[in-house]
Enzyme design. Sequence first.
Site, PDB file in Angstrom:
ATOM      1  N   HIS A 192       4.717   0.167   0.662  1.00 20.03           N
ATOM      2  CA  HIS A 192       5.241  -0.625   1.725  1.00 20.03           C
ATOM      3  C   HIS A 192       4.211  -1.627   2.094  1.00 20.03           C
ATOM      4  CE1 HIS A 192       2.762   2.431   3.691  1.00 20.03           C
ATOM      5  NE2 HIS A 192       2.429   1.805   4.581  1.00 20.03           N
ATOM      6  N   GLU A 202       3.356   7.427   8.853  1.00 15.76           N
ATOM      7  CA  GLU A 202       3.138   6.733   9.929  1.00 15.76           C
ATOM      8  C   GLU A 202       4.545   6.203  10.468  1.00 15.76           C
ATOM      9  OE1 GLU A 202       0.419   4.003   8.024  1.00 15.76           O
ATOM     10  OE2 GLU A 202       1.906   2.386   7.550  1.00 15.76           O
ATOM     11  N   ARG A 206      -4.266   0.567  -2.188  1.00 17.85           N
ATOM     12  CA  ARG A 206      -3.455  -0.784  -2.212  1.00 17.85           C
ATOM     13  C   ARG A 206      -3.176  -1.077  -3.710  1.00 17.85           C
ATOM     14  NH1 ARG A 206      -7.738  -0.664   1.291  1.00 17.85           N
ATOM     15  NH2 ARG A 206      -7.505  -0.978   3.453  1.00 17.85           N
ATOM     16  N   GLN A 226       0.706  -1.067   0.145  1.00 22.06           N
ATOM     17  CA  GLN A 226      -0.181  -0.109   0.060  1.00 22.06           C
ATOM     18  C   GLN A 226       0.777   1.422  -0.121  1.00 22.06           C
ATOM     19  OE1 GLN A 226      -1.350   0.629   4.681  1.00 22.06           O
ATOM     20  NE2 GLN A 226      -1.549  -1.541   3.954  1.00 22.06           N
ATOM     21  N   HIS A 250       0.179   5.702   0.937  1.00 16.54           N
ATOM     22  CA  HIS A 250      -0.688   6.775   1.516  1.00 16.54           C
ATOM     23  C   HIS A 250      -0.507   8.020   0.644  1.00 16.54           C
ATOM     24  CE1 HIS A 250      -1.485   3.809   4.564  1.00 16.54           C
ATOM     25  NE2 HIS A 250      -0.246   3.948   4.888  1.00 16.54           N
TER      26      HIS A 250
END
Length: 413
Positions: free
Chosen positions: A281, A159, A300, A122, A124
Site C-alpha cells: 500500500h 493499521e 519498502r 510498503q 508490514h
Amino acid sequence: MDRLSNTVRPYAWGSTTAIPALLGTAPTGEPQAEMWMGAHPGAPSRIFRHPTTETTATPDGDLTADDAAAAATELAGAELALTDVIAADPEGELGAATVTRFGPRLPFLLKILAAGAPLSLQVHPNLDQARRGYADEEARGVPIDAAHRTYKDANHKPELICALTPFDGLCGFRRPTEAADAMESLGVDSLKPYVDLLRAHPEEAALREVLTAVLGADPAEMAETVAEAAAAAERLGGAHAPYARIAHHFPGDRGVIAAMLLNYVQLQPGEALFLDAGVPHAYLDGLGVEIMANSDNVLRCGLTPKHVDVPELLRIVRFEATEPGVLRPEAAPSGEELYETPADEFALSRYTLAAGGDPAELTAAGPQILLCTAGALRVGDLELTPGESVFVPAGEAVEASGAGTLFRATVGA
C-alpha cells in the site's frame, strides 16, 4: 484525564498546510506530515500532572526546606512523557486486562496524517514474521539504527486510515489482467515483458514474477521505462493520472511501475481502509486519522530513497489480488460509530455531537485517546478544538458534549 501535547513529524512527504489548517495555526512553510498521539518512545505525547508529594513538618510545624521545595514543585505541576507516566503505574493507566494482553505499554499509536506527496510503497509483517525477523537481526548484531535494518521491534503493524478530507491511496494487488491492460494501454515497449508475464501465469505467480522483475531491473533501464510510462500516463490522463503524479514526485523510481500493480482508491471523508500484514500500500494525498499497533516495522518496495530489502520483502508480501475494502462506520444506539477491524491492539470509533444533545458516555475499561477533529467540544472538564486530544486512563469516567466530531481510540475487544 490529561490534555496531550503532541509532536508533529516533519517528513518530506508531508503537506505544508493541512495540519496547520486543522489546528488553526499559520503554516511554517515546512512539511508537517504526522502528529503523533500516544506513548511511542520515538515521540511520546506529553501531559501536565500535579504529582502527590508527602511532606514532613519540623517540630514547630513548619515545612523542611526540602519539603517546601517539593510542595512548590507540586503546585507548579510537571510536564511528563506519557511513556514515563505509564511505566510508573501500568495497571493504573492501562488497566490490568490491557497489561495482561500486551504488557506494560500502550498497544496503539494514533496519528493525524497529512500527505502532500506519496509515501513509500510498503508492506508490514505479521506478528510471527516480526518476532522472527527482529530476533534474527538482533542475533546478527545489526545495529537498531542501521540504515539497512529491517525490523525495529518484534511487533506487527496493522493499521487503519480514516479520511478527514478526500484521500487518495494504493491498496492491495489488482487482478493481473487489469494490471496488464493498464500497462499495455500506455504503449511503452519496455513494459511488454511485464504485460506478457501478467497474462501468462496464474495470479500468485504472475504478481510475484512481475514484482520480482521490477525490483531486480537494471536501474538505468528502469529509469527510462518510468520516464516513458510517466509521459504516456500524463498524456492519456483519466485512470492513468495518479501514476503520472507519482512519477512526478519520484522520477525514475521502480516503485512507479510497481504501483501499477495495485488498486487505486479514493476515500471520501469518514471512509476508511484497513491495512493488514502483507498487503502492499501507499498513501498518496489527503488528511486522515490513522491508528496502528505500536510498531515501526516497514518493508519498502519503492517510492523512497531508503533501503529496500528485496528478499525479505518478497517473503512478506501476500501475492493475491484483493478488492480494497472501504470501511464505513457501524452506528450504535449510543451514537458511537465504530470502524470494525480484526486488530486486537486498537479500535477506532467516531462521535458526531450536536449542540444541546445528550452527552456521550465514554467511560471504558481500557485506556483511551480522544481527538477532536471538528467543532468545539467539552470532554470532562477540558475544552477541545480541532487537533486537540486527551488521554483517559482505564476506567476513568468521562463524558463528551458540544458540537463537533470526536474520534475515540482504545484497545480492541
